[in-house]
Design a protein around this motif. Structure first.
Motif, mmCIF file in Angstrom:
data_model
loop_
_atom_site.group_PDB
_atom_site.id
_atom_site.type_symbol
_atom_site.label_atom_id
_atom_site.label_comp_id
_atom_site.label_asym_id
_atom_site.label_seq_id
_atom_site.Cartn_x
_atom_site.Cartn_y
_atom_site.Cartn_z
ATOM 1 N N THR A 239 -1.980 -9.744 13.955
ATOM 2 C CA THR A 239 -0.693 -10.036 14.605
ATOM 3 C C THR A 239 -0.288 -11.485 14.352
ATOM 4 N N GLN B 10 -0.546 -12.421 -1.060
ATOM 5 C CA GLN B 10 0.332 -11.263 -1.260
ATOM 6 C C GLN B 10 0.472 -11.024 -2.763
ATOM 7 N N TYR C 147 -2.022 -7.433 0.821
ATOM 8 C CA TYR C 147 -2.798 -8.657 0.623
ATOM 9 C C TYR C 147 -4.034 -8.382 -0.227
ATOM 10 N N HIS D 254 -0.685 -4.818 11.485
ATOM 11 C CA HIS D 254 0.442 -5.687 11.125
ATOM 12 C C HIS D 254 0.358 -6.235 9.706
ATOM 13 N N LEU D 255 -0.759 -5.997 9.018
ATOM 14 C CA LEU D 255 -0.912 -6.548 7.664
ATOM 15 C C LEU D 255 -0.995 -5.478 6.583
ATOM 16 N N SER E 128 0.579 -12.212 10.533
ATOM 17 C CA SER E 128 1.861 -11.616 10.118
ATOM 18 C C SER E 128 3.058 -12.424 10.600
ATOM 19 N N ASN E 129 2.857 -13.209 11.669
ATOM 20 C CA ASN E 129 3.970 -13.962 12.274
ATOM 21 C C ASN E 129 4.073 -15.415 11.827
ATOM 22 N N LYS F 139 9.377 -13.476 6.026
ATOM 23 C CA LYS F 139 8.254 -12.693 5.501
ATOM 24 C C LYS F 139 6.963 -13.368 5.952
ATOM 25 N N SER F 140 5.887 -12.610 5.955
ATOM 26 C CA SER F 140 4.581 -13.149 6.332
ATOM 27 C C SER F 140 4.099 -14.112 5.256
ATOM 28 N N PHE G 183 7.225 -16.720 9.934
ATOM 29 C CA PHE G 183 8.136 -15.592 9.703
ATOM 30 C C PHE G 183 9.580 -15.901 10.095
ATOM 31 N N LYS H 146 1.553 -5.320 3.813
ATOM 32 C CA LYS H 146 1.855 -6.575 3.097
ATOM 33 C C LYS H 146 1.170 -6.647 1.739
#
Length: 323
Positions: free
Chosen positions: A61, A123, A103, A97-98, A64-65, A73-74, A68, A101
């Motif tokens: 969490t 990413q 990663y 939350h990832l 990801s923030n 974007k993360s 942002f 993305k």
């Protein structure tokens, strides 16, 4: 007009690069080669599957923030410290939350006695790894025995078509006193300088980012004298105040978590990245919200008791603009 602003918000040319000490991200399995006994289901901490999954969810969490609100974007690169192994990072990037993305992970096992390492999440849409290696930091204890500390992770990659070098660090702790252990962190700083010299010998205009938990502040000798020289800029210097930092010990703020970079990030060139801003990600949800420790990092354990928080460090980040 509403549509236009919506799309401009969705697509910005800002990119976030972050560093986060995840505070003891251990799995629940016993590794016979490391001192991980504190983080097992039958330990005093009762580190079980439920607690592990809660921490993974919460850290996902946070990551990801970071940045942002402006970048929309993360973070595209996240250096991490205090991770036990590759598996915990795989669980982290697969968390709620990832997971969307995409990663990738760069990780090597360090010789640290507790088995905690550094790593880099990236990413894949924005960054391609060209080269990576783990560089040992050789320091001795005051008794003259080898002190097994974390290696430096050196990653070279292509960030949105531009080559960048990243060094991820977690320097020796202050556990036996800041002054008596400062020589260890100076050794770590000098090892970073060696790597920087190696990079710039091949390309004098190389773009370099050094990040990590240095266990020292921006003004400390190890950082200010031995690491940051004429070729580097530390945007974290202005962020540490009496009221703000990344970790808090006995009601004193420190800013051990830093991201430092080569001066050429100040240069504006089309198709290249330039520095925009730096900050601490210390939103209220990451803080203890009441009582005598109000405003301090909300950690997983406090005074030996499970509290179910995030980490004893706040993440830091820089924002780059792709020109």
């Amino acid at each position: 007009m509403a549509n236009k602003s919506y799309f401009s918000k969705k697509n910005t040319n800002y990119h976030t690069i972050a560093f986060y000490n995840l505070e003891n991200l251990f799995d629940t399995q016993d590794d016979p080669n490391t001192l991980d006994e504190d983080f097992l289901p039958d330990s005093e901490k009762q580190w079980n599957r439920k607690r592990y999954e809660n921490k993974i969810f919460k850290l996902g969490t946070v990551i990801s923030n970071i940045g942002f609100s402006k970048a929309r974007k993360s973070p595209i690169l996240v250096g991490v410290a205090e991770v036990e192994n590759q598996k915990v990072l795989e669980d982290l990037v697969s968390s709620k939350h990832l997971k969307n993305k995409n990663y990738g992970i760069v990780h090597y096992d360090s010789p640290d006695e507790r088995g905690i390492d550094v790593g880099l999440l990236y990413q894949k849409e924005h960054f391609e790894v060209v080269h990576s290696e783990s560089i040992p930091v050789l320091v001795d204890s005051q008794r003259g025995e080898r002190d097994y500390t974390r290696d430096i992770l050196w990653v070279t990659g292509i960030l949105n078509n531009e080559e960048i070098h990243i060094l991820v660090n977690h320097w020796p702790s202050r556990r036996d006193g800041a002054e008596s252990t400062s020589y260890k962190r100076i050794t770590a700083a000098e090892k970073n300088r060696e790597i920087i010299s190696k990079i710039t010998a091949e390309n004098s205009n190389a773009k370099i980012i050094i990040m990590g938990d240095f266990n020292d502040d921006p003004s400390s000798e190890s950082v200010n004298t031995h690491l940051v020289q004429n070729d580097l800029f530390n945007p974290m210097e202005k962020l540490l105040t009496r009221y703000r930092g990344t970790t808090n010990y006995r009601s004193q703020w420190n800013l051990f978590d830093q991201i430092i970079f080569s001066h050429n990030f100040h240069k504006y060139e089309k198709g290249k990245h330039s520095f925009s801003s730096a900050s601490i990600f210390d939103d209220d949800f990451l803080k203890i919200y009441k009582g005598r420790y109000k405003g301090k990092p909300f950690r997983t354990y406090a005074a030996g008791k499970y509290t179910g928080g995030y980490s004893d460090h706040f993440p830091v980040y820089i924002r780059l603009q792709l020109n």
